[in-house]
Design a protein around this motif. Sequence first.
Motif, PDB file in Angstrom:
ATOM      1  N   ARG A   4       0.876  -1.173   0.000  1.00  0.00           N
ATOM      2  CA  ARG A   4       0.000   0.000   0.000  1.00  0.00           C
ATOM      3  C   ARG A   4       0.911   1.220   0.000  1.00  0.00           C
ATOM      4  O   ARG A   4       1.692   1.430   0.921  1.00  0.00           O
ATOM      5  CB  ARG A   4      -0.919   0.013   1.227  1.00  0.00           C
ATOM      6  CG  ARG A   4      -1.947   1.145   1.189  1.00  0.00           C
ATOM      7  CD  ARG A   4      -2.974   1.016   2.293  1.00  0.00           C
ATOM      8  NE  ARG A   4      -2.390   1.074   3.616  1.00  0.00           N
ATOM      9  CZ  ARG A   4      -2.087   2.213   4.261  1.00  0.00           C
ATOM     10  NH1 ARG A   4      -2.304   3.372   3.702  1.00  0.00           N
ATOM     11  NH2 ARG A   4      -1.566   2.158   5.474  1.00  0.00           N
ATOM     12  N   PHE A  49      -4.269  -1.471  -1.982  1.00  0.00           N
ATOM     13  CA  PHE A  49      -3.156  -2.418  -2.008  1.00  0.00           C
ATOM     14  C   PHE A  49      -2.905  -2.829  -3.444  1.00  0.00           C
ATOM     15  O   PHE A  49      -3.845  -3.085  -4.203  1.00  0.00           O
ATOM     16  CB  PHE A  49      -3.480  -3.655  -1.165  1.00  0.00           C
ATOM     17  CG  PHE A  49      -3.179  -3.488   0.292  1.00  0.00           C
ATOM     18  CD1 PHE A  49      -1.923  -3.803   0.795  1.00  0.00           C
ATOM     19  CD2 PHE A  49      -4.141  -3.004   1.157  1.00  0.00           C
ATOM     20  CE1 PHE A  49      -1.649  -3.653   2.140  1.00  0.00           C
ATOM     21  CE2 PHE A  49      -3.881  -2.842   2.501  1.00  0.00           C
ATOM     22  CZ  PHE A  49      -2.616  -3.167   2.993  1.00  0.00           C
ATOM     23  N   PHE A  94      -0.477 -12.008   1.926  1.00  0.00           N
ATOM     24  CA  PHE A  94      -1.890 -12.226   2.194  1.00  0.00           C
ATOM     25  C   PHE A  94      -2.337 -13.522   1.511  1.00  0.00           C
ATOM     26  O   PHE A  94      -1.932 -13.794   0.378  1.00  0.00           O
ATOM     27  CB  PHE A  94      -2.738 -11.074   1.649  1.00  0.00           C
ATOM     28  CG  PHE A  94      -2.449  -9.756   2.298  1.00  0.00           C
ATOM     29  CD1 PHE A  94      -3.152  -9.354   3.422  1.00  0.00           C
ATOM     30  CD2 PHE A  94      -1.466  -8.921   1.785  1.00  0.00           C
ATOM     31  CE1 PHE A  94      -2.880  -8.145   4.031  1.00  0.00           C
ATOM     32  CE2 PHE A  94      -1.185  -7.704   2.391  1.00  0.00           C
ATOM     33  CZ  PHE A  94      -1.889  -7.312   3.512  1.00  0.00           C
ATOM     34  N   PRO A 128      -6.812  -8.060   1.318  1.00  0.00           N
ATOM     35  CA  PRO A 128      -7.347  -6.930   2.090  1.00  0.00           C
ATOM     36  C   PRO A 128      -8.485  -6.257   1.335  1.00  0.00           C
ATOM     37  O   PRO A 128      -8.491  -6.219   0.095  1.00  0.00           O
ATOM     38  CB  PRO A 128      -6.155  -5.996   2.250  1.00  0.00           C
ATOM     39  CG  PRO A 128      -5.093  -6.492   1.361  1.00  0.00           C
ATOM     40  CD  PRO A 128      -5.425  -7.881   0.937  1.00  0.00           C
ATOM     41  N   GLU A 131      -9.006  -3.304   0.813  1.00  0.00           N
ATOM     42  CA  GLU A 131      -8.528  -2.178   0.010  1.00  0.00           C
ATOM     43  C   GLU A 131      -7.743  -2.606  -1.232  1.00  0.00           C
ATOM     44  O   GLU A 131      -7.193  -1.750  -1.935  1.00  0.00           O
ATOM     45  CB  GLU A 131      -7.643  -1.257   0.861  1.00  0.00           C
ATOM     46  CG  GLU A 131      -8.331  -0.675   2.059  1.00  0.00           C
ATOM     47  CD  GLU A 131      -8.267  -1.604   3.277  1.00  0.00           C
ATOM     48  OE1 GLU A 131      -7.576  -2.637   3.226  1.00  0.00           O
ATOM     49  OE2 GLU A 131      -8.934  -1.303   4.270  1.00  0.00           O
TER      50      GLU A 131
END
Length: 157
Positions: A44, A51, A127, A133, A135
């Motif tokens: 980010r 992201f 992740f 995420p 975002e």
Amino acid sequence: MSEMTLWQKFIRQGQRVVGLLLRPMTLGVRVIALDEKGRVFLVRHTYIPGFHLPGGGVERGETAVASLRREMEEEGGLVSQETPRLIGLYHNPRHSRRDHVALYLVRGARQVKPRAPDWEIAESGFFPLDALPAEATASTRARIAEYLQQAAPSPIW
């Protein structure tokens, strides 16, 4: 996804102007960098919301793969013994009508030095592919979905 602040818009516009002056046709690289657990590394930035897959511009005299390895190290402290595999070439008209992005896949990415937040990168990490995420940008999600479904890449980033 949050709106860009005035400062972020100013920086983004400055990047575009400099890009047009120095590189009339631009080429960037991004990477789906997977660790040994199959998680994807995302960043980010401070100057644009969301992201993103790590990456950046290919510099004059630099190969796309050299640029990719440099960006992996700069944005995430990432290394990989695997040779990056090109999985798609995209036109990115949202950035500029002249911009193109080469997307690579790297498995076995390792973070050899943690990336502390600074003026460029606000946050980064691995992740799970099924738990990105909230975002994560639409283009990031689309590229990961194409990879997971082994679908033909869209021509547009």
